[in-house]
Enzyme design. Sequence first.
Site: not given
Ligand code: URA
Length: 231
Positions: A102
């Site tokens: 993310d």
């Molecule tokens: N899980 C999440 O919620 N975000 C990420 O960036 C990676 C795994």
Amino acid sequence: MLRLDKYISNATDLSRTDAKRLIKNGVVCIDDEVASNPAQKINSDQDVTIEGSTISKASKRYFMLNKPAGVVSVTKDNHNPTAISLMYEHRSEELQIAGLLDIETTGLLLITDDGHWNHRLTSPRSDCAKIYQVGLAEAITPDYPQQLAEGVILEGEKHRCMPATMEIVDDYNINLTIAEGKYHQVKRIFAALGNQVVSLHRFKVGDIVLDPELESGEYRPLTALEVASIL
Ligand code: URA
């Protein structure tokens, strides 16, 4: 799959114009057949020769990037810098991100132009472990390890997640190991446990550990051993 003329120019010092000329002259063969069409698509299993000598296949590239917050791990975005834009690599349009993070998540991002390797790492059937440092809004509770081991049911899903394990750092921080890579998985796991993720940093994928020498935003090629560790 690459066009034959592009494949030749990638794998040699020749320009695409030179490659086209050689093809026209009938000295380029694909799997022992004389090639005539510069636009013919070549895959990595095919043997391309010029005047009888096999040209080395354009070698695949593999990198780890220490992803900063605020950078997106898609290849194109009109609003935010992309992970690829932090890299000074030629033919960057061929690079793919293996396992998305993310925008605000930091840490280990793997980048390659080897689609098979990417698939091995990220296909739903891959059980490659990923380890995240997770910061939480609320203190952890004693039932977490068991809930994670049993597999949490994420909102909107019918089936349990695969078992996950955690290592406690302190009341608000854990290292979480998961084998899957569902959309927003870590955040959704802790939402299902009534908590909220406030910071997320990935530091290990399979046997590949984020190099502590890499500052945020820096990257380096993977070693041959690191590449080979993804089976
Ligand atoms: N899980 C999440 O919620 N975000 C990420 O960036 C990676 C795994």
